[in-house]
Motif scaffolding. Structure first.
Motif, PDB file in Angstrom:
ATOM      1  N   ALA A 180      -1.466  -4.544  -2.718  1.00 58.26           N
ATOM      2  CA  ALA A 180      -2.072  -4.405  -1.397  1.00 58.26           C
ATOM      3  C   ALA A 180      -3.322  -5.069  -1.078  1.00 58.26           C
ATOM      4  O   ALA A 180      -3.620  -5.565   0.156  1.00 58.26           O
ATOM      5  CB  ALA A 180      -1.959  -2.952  -1.153  1.00 58.26           C
ATOM      6  N   ASP A 228       0.930  -1.357  -0.022  1.00 53.31           N
ATOM      7  CA  ASP A 228       0.050  -0.048  -0.232  1.00 53.31           C
ATOM      8  C   ASP A 228       0.711   1.322  -0.018  1.00 53.31           C
ATOM      9  O   ASP A 228       0.749   2.092  -0.627  1.00 53.31           O
ATOM     10  CB  ASP A 228      -1.078  -0.101   1.227  1.00 53.31           C
ATOM     11  N   LEU A 260      -9.092   1.628   0.731  1.00 56.05           N
ATOM     12  CA  LEU A 260      -8.370   1.492  -0.559  1.00 56.05           C
ATOM     13  C   LEU A 260      -9.415   1.107  -1.649  1.00 56.05           C
ATOM     14  O   LEU A 260      -9.246   1.569  -2.711  1.00 56.05           O
ATOM     15  CB  LEU A 260      -7.321   0.289  -0.467  1.00 56.05           C
ATOM     16  N   THR A 274      -0.227   5.353   3.822  1.00 57.70           N
ATOM     17  CA  THR A 274      -1.112   4.196   3.159  1.00 57.70           C
ATOM     18  C   THR A 274      -2.085   4.918   2.331  1.00 57.70           C
ATOM     19  O   THR A 274      -2.304   6.061   2.277  1.00 57.70           O
ATOM     20  CB  THR A 274      -1.872   3.502   4.026  1.00 57.70           C
ATOM     21  N   THR A 275      -2.903   4.269   1.346  1.00 56.13           N
ATOM     22  CA  THR A 275      -3.864   4.941   0.535  1.00 56.13           C
ATOM     23  C   THR A 275      -4.863   5.622   1.754  1.00 56.13           C
ATOM     24  O   THR A 275      -5.609   6.719   1.247  1.00 56.13           O
ATOM     25  CB  THR A 275      -4.760   4.082  -0.119  1.00 56.13           C
TER      26      THR A 275
END
Length: 171
Positions: A18, A10, A42, A149-150
């Protein structure tokens, strides 16, 4: 082990990998709240045209992301009905995607009930056009920049967007 692989992918922008790793983490531990929330954000972002284009996501992946997002939201609400992450992202995504009502007071209540959980500060800061929760939003911004991370990248983009608009209007 699988969650760490998911986080690594990610953070490296390997969105499809991910997602696979988050799914594996959930197969290993169905109650991993970090994996659930990171994966649902995500998937939510993957259904956004600009995000999916920027990350060159495949059409089958995007279609699956929409389906799995709905499933994960339901799973999260069933397993963790009182967790602030679930309460926040469920309401926020419904507001952002469908225009459901999402009041500033909802964010205030979450921040008061769960003072260590700062993601509602992003929404409060944004919805108030930077007039509320500035200190918490800046603290959250710094945490999210480090996480990358996203989910965190989305939070960063919202807060930075408000900061840029505030700076522009103050000039």
């Amino acid at each position: 082990m699988t969650l760490s692989k998911a986080l690594e992918a990610d953070r490296n922008g390997q969105i499809e990998r991910a997602a696979d790793e988050y799914e594996s983490a959930l197969a290993h531990d169905a109650n991993d709240l970090v994996a659930i929330v990171n994966l649902l954000v995500l998937y939510w972002q993957s259904t956004d045209y600009g995000f999916s284009l920027a990350h060159r996501l495949s059409q089958p992946f995007i279609a699956n992301a929409g389906t799995r997002l709905a499933q994960l939201l339901n799973i999260a609400r069933e397993r963790f009905p009182e967790r602030p992450e679930v309460l926040f992202w469920t309401r926020y995504i419904a507001w952002a995607d469908r225009g459901d009502a999402f009041e500033l007071d909802e964010c205030r209540v979450l921040l008061k009930r769960y003072p260590d959980y700062l993601e509602p500060a992003m929404a409060l800061f944004s919805l108030s056009q930077g007039k509320e929760a500035a200190d918490m939003a800046i603290e959250l911004l710094n945490r999210c920049r480090a996480d990358n991370t996203t989910r965190s990248s989305y939070v960063v983009s919202v807060i930075e967007g408000v900061l840029k608009r505030r700076k522009f209007t103050q000039v």
